[in-house]
Motif scaffolding. Structure first.
Motif, PDB file in Angstrom:
ATOM      1  N   PRO A  37       0.812  -1.225   0.000  1.00 45.34           N
ATOM      2  CA  PRO A  37       0.000   0.000   0.000  1.00 45.34           C
ATOM      3  C   PRO A  37       0.840   1.267   0.000  1.00 45.34           C
ATOM      4  CG  PRO A  37       0.044  -0.951   2.194  1.00 45.34           C
ATOM      5  CD  PRO A  37       0.725  -1.942   1.287  1.00 45.34           C
ATOM      6  N   GLU A  38       2.152   1.149   0.239  1.00 46.16           N
ATOM      7  CA  GLU A  38       3.024   2.318   0.272  1.00 46.16           C
ATOM      8  C   GLU A  38       3.246   2.848  -1.150  1.00 46.16           C
ATOM      9  OE1 GLU A  38       6.547   1.455   2.884  1.00 46.16           O
ATOM     10  OE2 GLU A  38       5.569  -0.505   2.959  1.00 46.16           O
ATOM     11  N   ASN A  39       3.521   4.116  -1.254  1.00 42.66           N
ATOM     12  CA  ASN A  39       3.801   4.727  -2.548  1.00 42.66           C
ATOM     13  C   ASN A  39       5.271   4.494  -2.897  1.00 42.66           C
ATOM     14  OD1 ASN A  39       3.660   6.148  -4.927  1.00 42.66           O
ATOM     15  ND2 ASN A  39       3.733   8.156  -3.967  1.00 42.66           N
ATOM     16  N   LEU A  40       5.550   3.345  -3.488  1.00 50.04           N
ATOM     17  CA  LEU A  40       6.913   2.945  -3.806  1.00 50.04           C
ATOM     18  C   LEU A  40       7.140   3.132  -5.300  1.00 50.04           C
ATOM     19  CD1 LEU A  40       7.033  -0.326  -1.676  1.00 50.04           C
ATOM     20  CD2 LEU A  40       7.744   1.984  -1.019  1.00 50.04           C
ATOM     21  N   GLN A  41       8.004   4.063  -5.622  1.00 54.27           N
ATOM     22  CA  GLN A  41       8.224   4.406  -7.029  1.00 54.27           C
ATOM     23  C   GLN A  41       9.356   3.586  -7.635  1.00 54.27           C
ATOM     24  OE1 GLN A  41       8.631   8.737  -6.945  1.00 54.27           O
ATOM     25  NE2 GLN A  41       6.450   8.915  -7.376  1.00 54.27           N
ATOM     26  N   ILE A  42       9.213   3.337  -8.914  1.00 53.78           N
ATOM     27  CA  ILE A  42      10.157   2.501  -9.656  1.00 53.78           C
ATOM     28  C   ILE A  42      10.911   3.373 -10.644  1.00 53.78           C
ATOM     29  CG2 ILE A  42      10.356   0.604 -11.306  1.00 53.78           C
ATOM     30  CD1 ILE A  42       7.833  -0.574  -9.984  1.00 53.78           C
ATOM     31  N   PRO A  43      12.224   3.441 -10.529  1.00 53.37           N
ATOM     32  CA  PRO A  43      13.000   4.209 -11.510  1.00 53.37           C
ATOM     33  C   PRO A  43      13.196   3.422 -12.793  1.00 53.37           C
ATOM     34  CG  PRO A  43      14.473   3.245  -9.886  1.00 53.37           C
ATOM     35  CD  PRO A  43      13.068   2.886  -9.457  1.00 53.37           C
ATOM     36  N   SER A  44      13.673   4.085 -13.804  1.00 48.96           N
ATOM     37  CA  SER A  44      14.090   3.400 -15.019  1.00 48.96           C
ATOM     38  C   SER A  44      15.532   2.964 -14.799  1.00 48.96           C
ATOM     39  CB  SER A  44      13.976   4.334 -16.228  1.00 48.96           C
ATOM     40  OG  SER A  44      14.360   3.663 -17.405  1.00 48.96           O
ATOM     41  N   TRP A  45      15.737   1.673 -14.600  1.00 43.90           N
ATOM     42  CA  TRP A  45      17.041   1.164 -14.206  1.00 43.90           C
ATOM     43  C   TRP A  45      17.999   1.001 -15.382  1.00 43.90           C
ATOM     44  CZ3 TRP A  45      17.953   0.945  -9.125  1.00 43.90           C
ATOM     45  CH2 TRP A  45      16.881   0.764  -8.238  1.00 43.90           C
ATOM     46  N   GLN A  46      17.476   0.588 -16.547  1.00 45.32           N
ATOM     47  CA  GLN A  46      18.337   0.214 -17.670  1.00 45.32           C
ATOM     48  C   GLN A  46      18.216   1.195 -18.834  1.00 45.32           C
ATOM     49  OE1 GLN A  46      16.633  -2.506 -16.036  1.00 45.32           O
ATOM     50  NE2 GLN A  46      18.554  -2.921 -14.993  1.00 45.32           N
ATOM     51  N   HIS A  47      19.342   1.684 -19.285  1.00 47.17           N
ATOM     52  CA  HIS A  47      19.351   2.625 -20.403  1.00 47.17           C
ATOM     53  C   HIS A  47      18.834   1.975 -21.679  1.00 47.17           C
ATOM     54  CE1 HIS A  47      21.095   4.916 -23.772  1.00 47.17           C
ATOM     55  NE2 HIS A  47      21.018   5.969 -22.972  1.00 47.17           N
ATOM     56  N   SER A  48      19.287   0.754 -21.960  1.00 48.76           N
ATOM     57  CA  SER A  48      18.965   0.122 -23.245  1.00 48.76           C
ATOM     58  C   SER A  48      17.479  -0.198 -23.391  1.00 48.76           C
ATOM     59  CB  SER A  48      19.785  -1.156 -23.426  1.00 48.76           C
ATOM     60  OG  SER A  48      19.455  -2.110 -22.432  1.00 48.76           O
ATOM     61  N   SER A  49      16.783  -0.374 -22.273  1.00 53.00           N
ATOM     62  CA  SER A  49      15.356  -0.708 -22.332  1.00 53.00           C
ATOM     63  C   SER A  49      14.470   0.430 -21.832  1.00 53.00           C
ATOM     64  CB  SER A  49      15.078  -1.975 -21.521  1.00 53.00           C
ATOM     65  OG  SER A  49      15.414  -1.767 -20.163  1.00 53.00           O
ATOM     66  N   HIS A  50      15.016   1.641 -21.786  1.00 51.46           N
ATOM     67  CA  HIS A  50      14.219   2.770 -21.290  1.00 51.46           C
ATOM     68  C   HIS A  50      12.962   2.970 -22.131  1.00 51.46           C
ATOM     69  CE1 HIS A  50      13.207   6.493 -19.323  1.00 51.46           C
ATOM     70  NE2 HIS A  50      13.311   7.180 -20.448  1.00 51.46           N
ATOM     71  N   TRP A  51      13.045   2.640 -23.413  1.00 54.79           N
ATOM     72  CA  TRP A  51      11.872   2.766 -24.288  1.00 54.79           C
ATOM     73  C   TRP A  51      10.690   1.973 -23.739  1.00 54.79           C
ATOM     74  CZ3 TRP A  51       9.739  -1.620 -26.242  1.00 54.79           C
ATOM     75  CH2 TRP A  51      10.540  -2.776 -26.213  1.00 54.79           C
ATOM     76  N   SER A  52      10.953   0.782 -23.169  1.00 49.96           N
ATOM     77  CA  SER A  52       9.869  -0.050 -22.646  1.00 49.96           C
ATOM     78  C   SER A  52       9.319   0.527 -21.346  1.00 49.96           C
ATOM     79  CB  SER A  52      10.345  -1.484 -22.442  1.00 49.96           C
ATOM     80  OG  SER A  52      11.407  -1.555 -21.506  1.00 49.96           O
ATOM     81  N   TYR A  53      10.184   1.120 -20.536  1.00 50.24           N
ATOM     82  CA  TYR A  53       9.738   1.810 -19.326  1.00 50.24           C
ATOM     83  C   TYR A  53       8.799   2.952 -19.705  1.00 50.24           C
ATOM     84  CZ  TYR A  53      10.061   4.509 -14.947  1.00 50.24           C
ATOM     85  OH  TYR A  53       9.765   5.208 -13.791  1.00 50.24           O
ATOM     86  N   VAL A  54       9.164   3.708 -20.736  1.00 46.50           N
ATOM     87  CA  VAL A  54       8.324   4.820 -21.191  1.00 46.50           C
ATOM     88  C   VAL A  54       6.952   4.307 -21.620  1.00 46.50           C
ATOM     89  CG1 VAL A  54       8.058   6.592 -22.966  1.00 46.50           C
ATOM     90  CG2 VAL A  54      10.273   6.267 -21.863  1.00 46.50           C
ATOM     91  N   ARG A  55       6.926   3.203 -22.343  1.00 45.12           N
ATOM     92  CA  ARG A  55       5.649   2.642 -22.800  1.00 45.12           C
ATOM     93  C   ARG A  55       4.769   2.230 -21.625  1.00 45.12           C
ATOM     94  NH1 ARG A  55       4.514   4.084 -27.986  1.00 45.12           N
ATOM     95  NH2 ARG A  55       6.107   3.395 -29.466  1.00 45.12           N
ATOM     96  N   MET A  56       5.381   1.578 -20.634  1.00 44.80           N
ATOM     97  CA  MET A  56       4.585   1.166 -19.480  1.00 44.80           C
ATOM     98  C   MET A  56       4.143   2.378 -18.665  1.00 44.80           C
ATOM     99  SD  MET A  56       5.261  -1.758 -16.593  1.00 44.80           S
ATOM    100  CE  MET A  56       4.557  -3.106 -17.545  1.00 44.80           C
ATOM    101  N   ALA A  57       4.991   3.387 -18.546  1.00 41.74           N
ATOM    102  CA  ALA A  57       4.610   4.603 -17.827  1.00 41.74           C
ATOM    103  C   ALA A  57       3.447   5.300 -18.530  1.00 41.74           C
ATOM    104  CB  ALA A  57       5.808   5.539 -17.712  1.00 41.74           C
ATOM    105  N   GLU A  58       3.465   5.306 -19.839  1.00 44.70           N
ATOM    106  CA  GLU A  58       2.354   5.904 -20.590  1.00 44.70           C
ATOM    107  C   GLU A  58       1.074   5.116 -20.370  1.00 44.70           C
ATOM    108  OE1 GLU A  58       4.963   7.818 -24.300  1.00 44.70           O
ATOM    109  OE2 GLU A  58       3.991   5.861 -24.518  1.00 44.70           O
ATOM    110  N   ALA A  59       1.175   3.795 -20.306  1.00 45.08           N
ATOM    111  CA  ALA A  59      -0.010   2.973 -20.040  1.00 45.08           C
ATOM    112  C   ALA A  59      -0.535   3.235 -18.634  1.00 45.08           C
ATOM    113  CB  ALA A  59       0.333   1.496 -20.215  1.00 45.08           C
TER     114      ALA A  59
END
Length: 385
Positions: A246-268
């Motif tokens: 229930p805590e507000n635990l944020q997830i950073p973008s850990w990997q440079h090479s897959s940042h595109w996928s992080y962006v897609r999930m963040a947009e979703a």
């Protein structure tokens, strides 16, 4: 999982170049009226069909581990019978078992286009570990990682019919030459032995992941295949861990090479929040680094987890783990009662949306029954006013 000590090691791989993938966001209509939502019947901590059977101690090699593994097998046999299920077995000595070898069993489930050869399929790979910690006695590991396993189970079940329809459609279209189509499948890895038995070290941790990555690296597809090995066939390794608090635990973008996928999930995530489709705290944002720049710091090797032997071999990884761990982490309180089920269900939904978008399934979901639509309208009505 563990924070790595010492200085950050930077490694450059030839395969770390950004993978260009087709990716089609789901329409608002699909999100509101077609994509199956998580249900209480699956995520109730006492009776939920997906989650409840995992909420037991499941240390590798114990009856609890075998019981949970059977739960996974039964799920695929009954809910997803067209999937291929296999196991990768290994043994290892641990700091707590003396000369006794402990068995580790990884479950591998996949679904590929029916016309495709295994060596020619690139796979979206959803991953979580299913083992629980050796100590304290009775440890459940609800966020770590019973809930992520159930999230993945919901996600793949919710997109399976659309995947079938897409592939059937492709086989009947005269203007599609399957020999020249990019064959894309989906794979699930439920890994054993992630937890250390005593203290997290390079040899006392991620037992199953290390064994599987090494085996797949040296398992060759036929010489004429597009992908050299099962390891090479992984287009994106999406690892879920420590989710459902229930805590507000944020997830950073850990990997440079897959940042595109992080962006897609963040947009979703952003779209689902805007549509009012999440049940959890609307003030929380899980993926805040959508606008991170290429020149910013990416701490790929700081967080030790099941992805390490894969990323070290050049696999692209989207690591969904918070930078600040839940307050119950590795304590007896990481149990069912400390899960936030709305958060668990929302992560299950977000995982399903990401997988559906990655596999470009927007046009292939059927309309849901009327009673499901009415429930969804009730959920979103406050946002739509």
């Amino acid at each position: 999982m563990w924070w790595a000590s010492g200085s950050l090691v930077l490694v450059t791989f030839a395969s770390a170049l950004q993978l260009v993938v087709a990716y089609k966001p789901l329409s608002d209509d699909t999100l509101k009226h077609r994509l199956p939502l998580p249900e209480t019947a699956d995520f109730d901590i006492h009776t939920g069909n997906l989650l409840a059977p995992i909420l037991i101690p499941r240390v590798p090699g114990t009856p609890g581990s075998q019981k949970v593994l059977k739960h996974f097998v039964d799920f695929f046999r009954t809910a997803l019978p067209t999937w291929t299920v296999s196991f990768q077995n290994s043994t290892s000595k641990t700091p707590t078992h003396g000369d006794t070898d402990v068995p580790f069993v990884n479950l591998i489930a996949s679904r590929d286009p029916p016309w495709a050869q295994p060596g020619n399929v690139g796979r979206l790979t959803l991953v979580a570990h299913y083992d629980s910690k050796y100590t304290p006695e009775g440890f459940i590991g609800a966020t770590d990682s019973a809930a992520p396993c159930a999230m993945i189970m919901h996600a793949i079940r919710s997109i399976d019919a659309a995947l079938t329809k897409k592939w059937e459609n492709m086989q009947t279209q005269d203007d599609i030459d399957l020999e020249f189509e990019e064959d894309k499948g989906i794979q699930v890895l439920l890994l054993d032995g992630e937890e250390a038995f005593k203290d997290w070290t390079a040899t006392d941790s991620i037992y199953g992941a290390r064994s599987l990555a090494e085996e797949w690296e040296h398992t060759m597809h036929p010489a004429t295949s597009i992908y050299r090995s099962p390891l090479d066939s992984i287009e994106l390794f999406v690892l879920l861990d420590l989710l459902g608090s229930p805590e507000n635990l944020q997830i950073p973008s850990w990997q440079h090479s897959s940042h595109w996928s992080y962006v897609r999930m963040a947009e979703a995530e952003q779209r689902l929040r805007q549509l009012g489709m999440f049940k959890s705290n609307p003030k929380h944002t899980w993926l805040p680094e959508k606008n991170k720049k290429d020149t910013d710091r990416f701490s790929s090797y700081v967080m030790q987890d099941d992805h390490i032997p894969f990323i070290a071999r050049g696999v692209q990884v989207l690591h969904l783990i918070p930078s600040r761990f839940p307050s119950v982490w590795h304590t007896i309180n990481d149990d069912a009662e400390h899960l936030d089920i709305p958060t668990v269900e929302d992560w299950a939904l977000l995982t399903a949306v990401f997988a559906a978008e990655y596999l470009e399934l927007d046009d292939f979901f059927e309309s849901l029954p009327t009673e499901h639509i009415k429930g969804r309208r009730a959920l979103t009505s406050k946002t739509e006013l």
